[in-house]
Design an enzyme around this catalytic site. Structure first.
Site, PDB file in Angstrom:
ATOM      1  N   LYS A  41      80.847 131.945  60.780  1.00 20.10           N
ATOM      2  CA  LYS A  41      81.050 130.812  61.685  1.00 20.10           C
ATOM      3  C   LYS A  41      80.454 129.524  61.118  1.00 20.10           C
ATOM      4  O   LYS A  41      81.112 128.496  61.067  1.00 20.10           O
ATOM      5  CB  LYS A  41      80.409 131.109  63.046  1.00 20.10           C
ATOM      6  CG  LYS A  41      80.870 132.413  63.652  1.00 20.10           C
ATOM      7  CD  LYS A  41      82.380 132.405  63.930  1.00 20.10           C
ATOM      8  CE  LYS A  41      82.827 133.738  64.489  1.00 20.10           C
ATOM      9  NZ  LYS A  41      84.285 133.772  64.750  1.00 20.10           N
ATOM     10  N   ILE A  93      74.456 133.638  64.951  1.00 17.31           N
ATOM     11  CA  ILE A  93      75.617 133.402  64.099  1.00 17.31           C
ATOM     12  C   ILE A  93      76.141 131.975  64.177  1.00 17.31           C
ATOM     13  O   ILE A  93      76.797 131.486  63.262  1.00 17.31           O
ATOM     14  CB  ILE A  93      76.728 134.428  64.420  1.00 17.31           C
ATOM     15  CG1 ILE A  93      77.788 134.465  63.338  1.00 17.31           C
ATOM     16  CG2 ILE A  93      77.337 134.145  65.781  1.00 17.31           C
ATOM     17  CD1 ILE A  93      78.852 135.542  63.577  1.00 17.31           C
ATOM     18  N   TYR A 148      80.663 137.778  74.052  1.00 17.52           N
ATOM     19  CA  TYR A 148      81.718 138.016  73.057  1.00 17.52           C
ATOM     20  C   TYR A 148      82.347 139.400  73.295  1.00 17.52           C
ATOM     21  O   TYR A 148      81.646 140.404  73.266  1.00 17.52           O
ATOM     22  CB  TYR A 148      81.076 137.930  71.678  1.00 17.52           C
ATOM     23  CG  TYR A 148      81.849 138.493  70.505  1.00 17.52           C
ATOM     24  CD1 TYR A 148      81.270 139.457  69.677  1.00 17.52           C
ATOM     25  CD2 TYR A 148      83.124 138.037  70.180  1.00 17.52           C
ATOM     26  CE1 TYR A 148      81.931 139.964  68.574  1.00 17.52           C
ATOM     27  CE2 TYR A 148      83.800 138.537  69.078  1.00 17.52           C
ATOM     28  CZ  TYR A 148      83.198 139.504  68.276  1.00 17.52           C
ATOM     29  OH  TYR A 148      83.858 140.007  67.184  1.00 17.52           O
ATOM     30  N   ASP A 204      71.343 137.161  68.103  1.00 14.39           N
ATOM     31  CA  ASP A 204      72.486 136.869  67.245  1.00 14.39           C
ATOM     32  C   ASP A 204      72.545 135.357  67.089  1.00 14.39           C
ATOM     33  O   ASP A 204      72.867 134.646  68.053  1.00 14.39           O
ATOM     34  CB  ASP A 204      73.776 137.422  67.888  1.00 14.39           C
ATOM     35  CG  ASP A 204      74.985 137.244  66.980  1.00 14.39           C
ATOM     36  OD1 ASP A 204      74.900 136.474  65.990  1.00 14.39           O
ATOM     37  OD2 ASP A 204      76.025 137.859  67.262  1.00 14.39           O
TER      38      ASP A 204
END
Lengths: 363, 376
Positions: free
Chosen positions: B238, B192, B105, B190
């Site tokens: 998300k 997410i 990302y 992470d």
């Protein structure tokens, strides 16, 4: 009894009344999806416009604010830290008049690595900043090998509960220009002045001096709804900067600390209503003034004097006369006594870095 | 057409329906306004207990109740953006480094480095093995950093991956944890996109929380892992499609990190108004169950139709075992004049200017091989 927390609880009825009449303020009933998806670091335009207009109303229209210069952060805590990251490098210094809000020690220094050099003020000038004190603080910083980047004032002052006089603001601005440093004015209590005329914002001073770019581009105002509206839980802070580069950088940095879009929506509705805001501002002032006068009168009957205050959610009480000796230790033992025996939680001046022992902030 | 923004818009009907039927979850409605004042003054950085409980509940449900989360380890942050920065401040000093597998990302470059002063050391993953992180690549990157006098403090994994849309298999994840444990470096996971794992694959997703649980409850060799090195980043941006609400979560097994991150959360607390809403919504097990199932189903369906459509025109996407995410990792290498960054950029400009689709070029994700694009 908790008298150490500066919370404004006098005007919730006005807020609740607004909500009752305006169901559209809840994003759960209107445009939920669009609101939940909105994460633009510019912030809702309607909210910024409402904030700009609210800030102007607080200043009696004597200053106007451009919504595009408003950067949103999650609370003034974040706003002050963010500005410090932008204006100073690790190891640099900010000059801050004492006594000051104890939170600054963490907010301005912790992750930024920036130092605070105090500008000492005392009761001989009603704790107003003097030119000598400014220069003295500056010299002290230089002698410690520190690069001074800004002066950070709180106006109206916490913990003094008093506005900064216009002539002092001019002196501080002149000093900032002379040393070519920034001026951050935390005006978080601007809507909590007891009368509409006594607060002079740095924005007005700039205006009155003709909005010269070389002066204004070093000025940044911090604001929040935590004190004036009594909404600390909503995390609404703003940075208003006259400096384009600072606005742009602050906006990008605000990614770490944006305001919930749900809350932006609610407050955009509320603060767009001139009927609500005008009524709120004047009633809030009036109620805070009455409370303040009641406390001052009560303390006076007991033989205790306070600094003559005209703003804020507290009074600056002088217990100097009853100290065993004029020392920090004596102040702290008096404080412990008040805490344990009288059972009142109030804040000792030394926690605010006050150089004169015996003063206490009472909320 | 905007295909560069990873937004989850598929389940708002369910959310809006819940919100309509639960007016007390909003402090602005007649049903909820009696709670207005208490919520408006609540600024405790511990967070509303019902909010933390609800988030812990949601996170557990997303993982099929295979693990439980302790609400007292849940710390707020200003979105995952704020969570990552806070963790970086907590575990590394300026100049020190985190290892990050590529492609990753692009926001990490700013979020992890800007104000913290730390560095990111990429671990280049290759298409030849479907961009999967290998222990060999991880070890090589670690040793190289050491040779260059870079102090590596931790490894950052995004699982499910952005931009790949893949999940790491349990075996590889376990070896990665064994590696970070052996080098005494931190592991930040992470997660997410954890609720975007597709139908059918959901049972295959292994969260770091499960690895921790396994270690604690192991019959053979319990407590082999130093849990002080393990941290999870989460967010509702998300999985639920609520990026505007700025709900970032740090979940750490390290008490000192929890304490420090909690104090730092003062700089990015979640609005109490939003905590209140979500504290109610995510505690509703019926809603949560329905949401998670529908979310998975609808995302898989969209993904299936999209990749099928691309396939019909001869465009392949990364297929690597189990899938997740709000995007596909599209392979346009055959369409480039040559295998170079310049060719990828030229192709990207054609897609933007002529086809009028905003997609994200692989190089922006630090992908070592040109020609891949993320399409949301």
């Amino acid at each position: 009894i908790q008298m150490g927390l500066a919370e404004n609880q006098v005007s919730f009825d006005l807020l609740e009344d607004y909500l009752e009449k305006h169901p559209e303020a809840s994003s759960t009933t209107h445009n939920f999806k669009e609101n939940a998806l909105y994460q633009d670091y510019h912030g809702l335009k309607s909210f910024r416009q409402a904030m700009a207009s609210f800030m102007s109303q607080i200043r009696g229209g004597r200053a106007t604010f451009d919504p595009d210069r408003i950067v949103l952060t999650a609370g003034a805590t974040a706003a002050n830290e963010l500005l410090t990251f932008i204006l100073a490098n690790p190891g640099d210094a900010l000059l801050v008049p004492t006594p000051y809000y104890p939170g600054f020690d963490r907010d301005l220094r912790w992750r930024t690595g920036v130092k605070i050099v105090p500008i000492h003020c005392d009761s001989s000038t009603n704790f107003q900043v003097t030119k000598e004190a400014l220069q003295s603080a500056y010299n002290e910083a230089v002698s410690m090998g520190l690069k001074v980047r800004a002066v950070l004032i709180t106006n109206p002052s916490n913990p003094l509960g008093a506005t900064v006089q216009r002539v002092v603001l001019e002196d501080i601005l002149d000093f900032s220009v002379e040393k070519n440093i920034h001026l951050v004015s935390d005006e978080i209590y601007s809507g909590s002045t007891f009368s509409p005329d006594e607060f002079v914002s740095i924005a007005e001073v700039l205006n009155d001096r003709g909005s010269i770019q070389s002066e204004s581009e070093r000025v940044h105002i911090v604001y929040s709804l935590s004190k004036d509206l009594g909404l600390p839980g909503f995390r609404v802070g703003t940075i208003y900067s006259y400096n384009d580069a600072v606005v742009t950088t602050a906006r990008r940095m605000s990614s770490f600390t944006l305001i919930s879009s749900q809350t932006q929506h609610l407050l955009a509705c509320m603060l767009s209503s001139a009927e609500f805001t005008e009524n709120y501002i004047s009633k809030n002032r009036e109620r805070l003034r009455r409370r303040y006068e009641m406390i001052i009168a009560g303390l006076r009957r007991a033989g205790i004097e306070c600094l003559e205050g005209n703003a804020g959610l507290f009074c600056w009480m002088n217990l100097g006369p009853v100290l065993v000796d004029p020392t920090r230790e004596a102040e702290l033992s008096l404080w412990k006594l008040i805490l344990k025996d009288v059972r009142l939680n109030i804040s000792p001046g030394s926690s605010c870095h006050c150089s004169e022992p015996g003063w206490f902030r009472v909320c | 057409i905007q295909m560069g923004l990873a937004e989850n818009q598929l389940c708002f009907d369910l959310v809006e329906n819940w919100v309509k039927n639960n007016p007390a979850s909003s402090i602005c409605t007649p049903e909820g306004s009696s709670g207005f004042k208490d919520i408006a003054i609540f600024q405790d950085y511990h967070g509303l207990p019902q909010f933390r409980n609800a988030v812990a509940n949601f996170m557990a449900k997303v993982r099929g109740d295979r693990v439980k989360f302790d609400p007292d380890r849940i710390v707020m942050a200003g979105g995952a953006t704020g969570a990552h920065e806070t963790l970086a401040f907590c575990v590394a000093n300026p100049g020190e480094a985190l290892l990050v597998p590529t492609p990753y990302y692009p926001g990490f470059d700013r979020d992890l480095r800007w104000r913290t002063g730390i560095q990111l050391v990429p671990i280049e993953c290759k298409s030849s093995n479907k961009f999967k992180l290998t222990i060999e690549d991880l070890e090589a990157a670690y040793e190289t950093a050491k040779l260059n006098n870079i102090k590596v403090k931790g490894l950052l994994l995004t699982n499910p991956s952005n931009p790949l849309g893949t999940i790491l298999d349990g075996e590889t994840l376990r070896s990665v944890v064994a590696f970070t444990n052996s080098k005494s470096i931190h592991l930040i996971c992470d997660e997410i996109y954890s609720a975007t794992v597709f139908d059918g694959d959901a049972a295959e997703y292994v969260s770091i929380a499960e690895i921790v649980d396994e270690d604690r409850n192991s019959n053979v060799a319990p407590n082999r892992l130093n849990l002080d090195l393990i941290h999870l980043v989460y967010s509702l941006s998300k999985d639920m499609g609520f990026p505007g609400f700025r709900v970032g979560i740090i979940y750490s097994y390290n008490d000192v990190v929890v304490g420090c991150a909690r104090k730092m959360s003062s700089f990015g607390l979640v609005s109490a108004q939003t905590q209140h809403l979500l504290g109610s919504m995510l505690a509703d097990d019926d809603f949560v169950g329905e949401f998670i199932a529908a979310n998975r189903r609808r995302l898989s369906e969209r993904h299936r139709r999209f990749t099928a459509g691309l396939e019909r025109v001869g465009i392949r996407c990364l297929r690597s075992g189990n899938a997740a995410g709000l995007f596909v990792w599209m392979d346009l290498r055959r369409m480039m004049k040559e295998q170079s960054v310049e060719a990828e950029t030229a192709l990207w400009k054609v897609i933007i200017d002529e086809v009028k689709l905003n997609v994200s070029p692989g190089t922006s994700f630090h992908c070592s091989e040109p020609g891949w694009f993320r399409v949301c």
